[in-house]
Design a protein around this motif. Structure first.
Motif, mmCIF file in Angstrom:
data_model
loop_
_atom_site.group_PDB
_atom_site.id
_atom_site.type_symbol
_atom_site.label_atom_id
_atom_site.label_comp_id
_atom_site.label_asym_id
_atom_site.label_seq_id
_atom_site.Cartn_x
_atom_site.Cartn_y
_atom_site.Cartn_z
ATOM 1 N N LEU A 157 -7.755 -4.668 -0.038
ATOM 2 C CA LEU A 157 -9.114 -5.133 -0.327
ATOM 3 C C LEU A 157 -10.129 -4.155 0.244
ATOM 4 O O LEU A 157 -10.233 -4.012 1.472
ATOM 5 C CB LEU A 157 -9.327 -6.515 0.305
ATOM 6 N N THR A 158 -10.851 -3.490 -0.620
ATOM 7 C CA THR A 158 -11.910 -2.575 -0.181
ATOM 8 C C THR A 158 -13.067 -3.383 0.409
ATOM 9 O O THR A 158 -13.584 -4.287 -0.247
ATOM 10 C CB THR A 158 -12.375 -1.725 -1.380
ATOM 11 N N ARG A 159 -13.466 -3.089 1.661
ATOM 12 C CA ARG A 159 -14.505 -3.877 2.328
ATOM 13 C C ARG A 159 -15.672 -3.031 2.849
ATOM 14 O O ARG A 159 -16.672 -3.566 3.312
ATOM 15 C CB ARG A 159 -13.894 -4.708 3.481
ATOM 16 N N VAL B 210 1.606 3.788 -1.982
ATOM 17 C CA VAL B 210 0.930 4.805 -2.796
ATOM 18 C C VAL B 210 0.107 4.084 -3.861
ATOM 19 O O VAL B 210 0.655 3.350 -4.687
ATOM 20 C CB VAL B 210 1.958 5.752 -3.443
ATOM 21 N N HIS B 211 -1.201 4.283 -3.814
ATOM 22 C CA HIS B 211 -2.117 3.621 -4.760
ATOM 23 C C HIS B 211 -2.115 4.412 -6.065
ATOM 24 O O HIS B 211 -2.707 5.484 -6.147
ATOM 25 C CB HIS B 211 -3.515 3.574 -4.150
ATOM 26 N N ALA B 212 -1.427 3.864 -7.069
ATOM 27 C CA ALA B 212 -1.386 4.508 -8.389
ATOM 28 C C ALA B 212 -1.959 3.552 -9.434
ATOM 29 O O ALA B 212 -1.529 3.557 -10.589
ATOM 30 C CB ALA B 212 0.040 4.913 -8.736
ATOM 31 N N ALA B 213 -2.939 2.768 -9.011
ATOM 32 C CA ALA B 213 -3.496 1.708 -9.866
ATOM 33 C C ALA B 213 -5.005 1.872 -10.032
ATOM 34 O O ALA B 213 -5.622 2.796 -9.488
ATOM 35 C CB ALA B 213 -3.189 0.349 -9.248
ATOM 36 N N ASN B 214 -5.550 0.991 -10.859
ATOM 37 C CA ASN B 214 -6.992 0.714 -10.922
ATOM 38 C C ASN B 214 -7.891 1.904 -11.259
ATOM 39 O O ASN B 214 -9.057 1.948 -10.883
ATOM 40 C CB ASN B 214 -7.462 0.039 -9.627
ATOM 41 N N GLY B 215 -7.335 2.893 -11.939
ATOM 42 C CA GLY B 215 -8.195 3.956 -12.462
ATOM 43 C C GLY B 215 -8.496 5.080 -11.492
ATOM 44 O O GLY B 215 -9.410 5.872 -11.739
ATOM 45 N N TYR B 216 -7.744 5.167 -10.392
ATOM 46 C CA TYR B 216 -7.957 6.279 -9.454
ATOM 47 C C TYR B 216 -7.006 7.441 -9.801
ATOM 48 O O TYR B 216 -6.333 7.413 -10.829
ATOM 49 C CB TYR B 216 -7.844 5.765 -8.012
ATOM 50 N N LEU B 217 -6.958 8.477 -8.981
ATOM 51 C CA LEU B 217 -6.388 9.757 -9.416
ATOM 52 C C LEU B 217 -5.005 9.658 -10.074
ATOM 53 O O LEU B 217 -4.791 10.192 -11.164
ATOM 54 C CB LEU B 217 -6.336 10.754 -8.248
ATOM 55 N N ILE C 267 -8.715 -6.499 -13.474
ATOM 56 C CA ILE C 267 -9.502 -6.991 -12.327
ATOM 57 C C ILE C 267 -10.812 -6.237 -12.228
ATOM 58 O O ILE C 267 -11.012 -5.206 -12.873
ATOM 59 C CB ILE C 267 -8.739 -6.878 -10.978
ATOM 60 N N HIS C 268 -11.715 -6.756 -11.394
ATOM 61 C CA HIS C 268 -13.011 -6.141 -11.106
ATOM 62 C C HIS C 268 -13.917 -6.135 -12.341
ATOM 63 O O HIS C 268 -14.773 -5.250 -12.464
ATOM 64 C CB HIS C 268 -12.872 -4.715 -10.576
ATOM 65 N N GLY C 269 -13.755 -7.087 -13.258
ATOM 66 C CA GLY C 269 -14.688 -7.191 -14.378
ATOM 67 C C GLY C 269 -14.728 -5.966 -15.270
ATOM 68 O O GLY C 269 -15.769 -5.656 -15.864
#
Ligand code: 8OZ
Length: 359
Positions: free
Chosen positions: A25-27, A174-181, A268-270
């Motif tokens: 969760l980005t805060r 490893v974050h390979a989701a949600n439109g990042y690099l 997610i995130h609209g």
């Protein structure tokens, strides 16, 4: 008896007391220079009864940043800050992995060293606006990475993994989701390359697999997870055949024996309407443990575990508002409602002041 959310489990080398995972969760509340502060320690320690905490997405290098007030995992001061968090979570019997992040094109020169251009697989400007210290600003056209630059990015993941181990984490995701690099390389709406890193599914998956290989060699596969979001359109993402792409990725990841695969099972995130996708079929391509995420409640979480679809469930918004979510689920107690205005940035309000159940 069938397993449920309260059954212990093992994800690689990580033992979980229950299968209720705190989603990343980005805060936007880290201290100066991306150093986690005492408020961040309180926040994570409050949530240590989760079977596993996945930290907020955390940039692996100065060029990996894309939002204000993110913590980093690449300097000695950041390691020292995170160490206070892992110590506090471990003292309460919890487990915690850190999510390793490079935002790629979802950034802005004002957030990068020397006003650098964001980097991406291809020079395609995403629709939308960046959150910057000066407010919302249009995204810019990113610079397409040269293939010769990719080994240095892989090394940034290695450096961050070493930093994470030094900070006492139980593992890394490893974050390979949600439109990042890494997701920008995977999906063909953002990857128009004509070299070994674009075109075919095998080529688009290459950078992710190189990163995972390097991180696994650094941490050990039993401490490494990967997060994917096959159809999340957030950050202007699209793929022409997500089922084929992500089933290939799930199978390709089998060779590593990872601690887990974690999937965002929709949009997610609209970011708009997600394309249709069969997550049950997708999951069957992966031989290891699977964490499911997206609007699960207690009943659906238990059902997904009982059916064998998922080994654990990641809860996001419920963990923002309920530090004792595990206890509340156990007692079928009412949940606090999250205040979305305090999700991103601010003080202890909407961060560490959500009440626990009365003793
Ligand atoms: C919401 C706002 C900023 C970042 C993600 C790291 O979606 C994020 C993120 C979400 O993975």
């Amino acid at each position: 008896m069938a397993n449920d959310l309260f059954s212990p489990t093992q994800l690689g080398s990580i033992h979980l007391n229950n299968r209720i995972v705190m989603a990343p969760l980005t805060r936007n509340r880290a201290g100066e220079h991306g150093v986690p502060n005492d408020l961040n320690v309180t926040y994570y320690a409050q949530r240590a009864t989760a079977g596993l905490i996945i930290t907020e997405a955390t940039p692996i290098s100065p060029l990996a940043h894309g939002y204000p007030a993110l913590p980093g995992i690449y300097t000695e001061a950041q390691i020292a800050g995170w160490k206070k968090i892992t110590d506090a979570v471990h003292a309460k019997g919890g487990k915690i992995v850190i999510q390793l992040w490079h935002v790629g094109r979802i950034s802005h020169p004002s957030l990068l060293p020397d006003g650098a251009l964001p980097v991406a697989p291809s020079a395609i400007k995403p629709a939308g606006q960046a959150f910057t210290y000066q407010g919302l600003q249009d995204y810019v056209t990113p610079r397409a990475l040269e293939a010769s630059e990719l080994p240095a990015i892989v090394q940034d993941y290695v450096h961050a993994t070493k930093a994470a181990l030094a900070a006492g984490f139980d593992g890394v995701e490893v974050h390979a989701a949600n439109g990042y690099l890494l997701d920008q390389f995977l999906r063909d709406g953002s990857n128009k390359r004509t070299d070994n890193y674009g075109g075919s599914i095998e080529n688009r998956a290459r950078l992710l697999l190189e990163v995972v290989d390097a991180v696994v060699k650094t941490a050990g596969a039993d401490k490494v997870g990967v997060r994917l979001s096959p159809v999340n359109p957030f950050n202007d993402m699209h793929d022409s055949n997500p089922q084929a792409l992500f089933e290939y990725v799930a199978e390709a990841l089998n060779r590593f024996n990872l601690a887990y695969l974690h999937a965002v099972e929709g949009g997610i995130h609209g970011g708009g309407k997600a394309d249709p996708f069969d997550f049950v079929a997708f999951r069957k391509h992966f031989k290891g443990s699977y964490i499911a995420n997206l609007s699960y409640d207690k009943a659906r979480g238990n059902a997904a575990i009982a059916s064998g679809h998922a080994d654990a469930i990641a809860y996001g918004v419920p963990f923002i508002a309920n530090p004792d979510l595990v206890e509340r689920f156990k007692l079928d107690a009412p949940l606090n409602v999250a205040d979305s205005k305090s999700f991103y940035g601010g003080t202890e309000k909407g961060y560490t002041d959500y009440p626990f159940l009365a003793a």
